[in-house]
Design a protein around this motif. Structure first.
Motif, PDB file in Angstrom:
ATOM      1  N   LEU A 129      51.634  43.965  39.083  1.00 33.96           N
ATOM      2  CA  LEU A 129      52.212  42.943  39.958  1.00 33.96           C
ATOM      3  C   LEU A 129      51.219  42.512  41.039  1.00 33.96           C
ATOM      4  N   TYR A 130      50.498  43.489  41.582  1.00 37.46           N
ATOM      5  CA  TYR A 130      49.533  43.202  42.642  1.00 37.46           C
ATOM      6  C   TYR A 130      48.398  42.316  42.126  1.00 37.46           C
ATOM      7  N   ILE A 131      47.908  42.614  40.918  1.00 37.81           N
ATOM      8  CA  ILE A 131      46.844  41.815  40.313  1.00 37.81           C
ATOM      9  C   ILE A 131      47.324  40.374  40.096  1.00 37.81           C
ATOM     10  N   LYS A 132      48.562  40.244  39.624  1.00 39.47           N
ATOM     11  CA  LYS A 132      49.123  38.912  39.406  1.00 39.47           C
ATOM     12  C   LYS A 132      49.196  38.131  40.729  1.00 39.47           C
ATOM     13  N   LYS A 139      44.427  30.552  43.648  1.00 39.26           N
ATOM     14  CA  LYS A 139      44.681  29.137  43.381  1.00 39.26           C
ATOM     15  C   LYS A 139      44.820  28.338  44.678  1.00 39.26           C
ATOM     16  N   ALA A 140      45.059  29.045  45.771  1.00 35.13           N
ATOM     17  CA  ALA A 140      45.216  28.373  47.068  1.00 35.13           C
ATOM     18  C   ALA A 140      43.899  28.391  47.828  1.00 35.13           C
ATOM     19  N   ASP A 141      43.814  27.589  48.860  1.00 34.55           N
ATOM     20  CA  ASP A 141      42.628  27.592  49.720  1.00 34.55           C
ATOM     21  C   ASP A 141      42.600  28.863  50.549  1.00 34.55           C
ATOM     22  N   MET A 142      41.416  29.453  50.677  1.00 29.04           N
ATOM     23  CA  MET A 142      41.264  30.640  51.512  1.00 29.04           C
ATOM     24  C   MET A 142      39.824  30.717  52.002  1.00 29.04           C
ATOM     25  N   ARG A 147      38.064  35.137  49.688  1.00 25.06           N
ATOM     26  CA  ARG A 147      38.030  34.822  48.257  1.00 25.06           C
ATOM     27  C   ARG A 147      37.067  35.740  47.522  1.00 25.06           C
ATOM     28  N   GLN A 148      35.907  35.972  48.117  1.00 27.12           N
ATOM     29  CA  GLN A 148      34.916  36.850  47.495  1.00 27.12           C
ATOM     30  C   GLN A 148      35.466  38.274  47.364  1.00 27.12           C
ATOM     31  N   HIS A 149      36.140  38.720  48.403  1.00 20.95           N
ATOM     32  CA  HIS A 149      36.723  40.066  48.388  1.00 20.95           C
ATOM     33  C   HIS A 149      37.811  40.169  47.312  1.00 20.95           C
ATOM     34  N   THR A 150      38.652  39.141  47.205  1.00 20.53           N
ATOM     35  CA  THR A 150      39.739  39.134  46.224  1.00 20.53           C
ATOM     36  C   THR A 150      39.187  39.086  44.806  1.00 20.53           C
ATOM     37  N   GLU A 151      38.181  38.251  44.585  1.00 22.06           N
ATOM     38  CA  GLU A 151      37.586  38.136  43.248  1.00 22.06           C
ATOM     39  C   GLU A 151      36.922  39.445  42.819  1.00 22.06           C
ATOM     40  N   ALA A 152      36.384  40.177  43.795  1.00 23.93           N
ATOM     41  CA  ALA A 152      35.754  41.461  43.475  1.00 23.93           C
ATOM     42  C   ALA A 152      36.806  42.549  43.229  1.00 23.93           C
ATOM     43  N   PRO A 155      38.827  42.750  39.188  1.00 22.48           N
ATOM     44  CA  PRO A 155      38.302  43.535  38.054  1.00 22.48           C
ATOM     45  C   PRO A 155      38.318  45.038  38.302  1.00 22.48           C
ATOM     46  N   GLN A 156      38.186  45.445  39.558  1.00 21.89           N
ATOM     47  CA  GLN A 156      38.243  46.880  39.868  1.00 21.89           C
ATOM     48  C   GLN A 156      39.645  47.423  39.591  1.00 21.89           C
ATOM     49  N   LEU A 157      40.647  46.662  39.995  1.00 19.98           N
ATOM     50  CA  LEU A 157      42.028  47.069  39.745  1.00 19.98           C
ATOM     51  C   LEU A 157      42.341  47.048  38.247  1.00 19.98           C
ATOM     52  N   GLN A 158      41.824  46.049  37.551  1.00 18.28           N
ATOM     53  CA  GLN A 158      42.031  45.968  36.111  1.00 18.28           C
ATOM     54  C   GLN A 158      41.374  47.142  35.388  1.00 18.28           C
ATOM     55  N   ASP A 159      40.226  47.564  35.891  1.00 16.04           N
ATOM     56  CA  ASP A 159      39.546  48.719  35.308  1.00 16.04           C
ATOM     57  C   ASP A 159      40.368  49.995  35.512  1.00 16.04           C
ATOM     58  N   SER A 160      40.976  50.120  36.695  1.00 14.67           N
ATOM     59  CA  SER A 160      41.837  51.281  36.963  1.00 14.67           C
ATOM     60  C   SER A 160      43.010  51.304  35.993  1.00 14.67           C
TER      61      SER A 160
END
Length: 209
Positions: A129-132, A139-142, A147-152, A155-160
């Protein structure tokens, strides 16, 4: 006797050992019949089977317990932002059905629920749910740094998740197989115990005549 054994398993092993000791004495006296020899062999085989099953069960359940404790809360008091005076009070369930730990801060005398699941099975659902939510936020402005922190982070959460899912699946399959084996063993124990009790009654009746 092995502490891993359940009560009904211990009772049956006591019965099997009674017949084994009796067979030893009959063998010494030269009175051991072929039927008694076969019964003794069956008792010894069953005892080995029960002990092996108990060891397997203990290993699986210990592994399961360690897995259940895999998640560390790292909880902090929402008032003083410290963790050193926290005392866990219990467990509650949120709107998603996730189990969460509740705490009381002895410094602030504040009770609260930590907003993270306390077990890896619900943590998987939380992470999904958190990844979603993180993906939706992109998709929103930030701010560029956010944004860089979120994009990084994604994949770390997906790997977990990728590493956690198969471990939990293996554990669930082990527990399911153990539950089925327990049903089979309980049925076997019940049948064999009744058989041995009948044989013991016959023996007691024979000895009294």
């Amino acid at each position: 006797m092995n502490k891993a054994l359940k009560a009904n398993e211990r009772e049956l092993i006591k019965l099997t050992r009674f017949f084994s000791k009796r067979a030893e004495q009959l063998a010494v006296d030269g009175e051991l019949s072929e039927d008694q020899k076969q019964l003794t062999q069956a008792c010894e085989n069953l005892e080995r089977q029960l002990l092996q099953h108990a060891e397997n069960r203990e290993a699986i359940l210990n592994k399961r317990t360690r897995l259940e404790k895999l998640i560390e809360d790292n909880a902090q008091c929402p008032k003083c932002r410290k963790a050193d005076m926290l005392k866990q009070q219990g467990v509650t369930t949120n709107e998603h059905g996730w189990k969460l730990n509740t705490y009381r801060c002895r410094r602030c005398n504040t009770s609260f629920t930590w907003n993270r699941p306390n077990n890896p099975w619900h943590m998987v659902e939380f992470l999904e749910l958190y990844i979603k939510e993180l993906e939706e936020s992109l998709k929103a402005d930030m701010e560029p740094s956010l944004r860089q922190h979120t994009e990084a982070a994604i994949p770390q959460l997906q790997d977990s998740l990728f590493r956690l899912r198969p471990v939990l699946q293996d554990s669930d399959e082990e527990i399911e197989a153990l539950t089925e084996k327990e049903r089979e063993m309980d049925k076997l124990i019940h049948q064999f115990k009744n058989y041995l009790l009948i044989e013991k009654i016959k023996l007691d009746t024979y000895q009294e005549e």
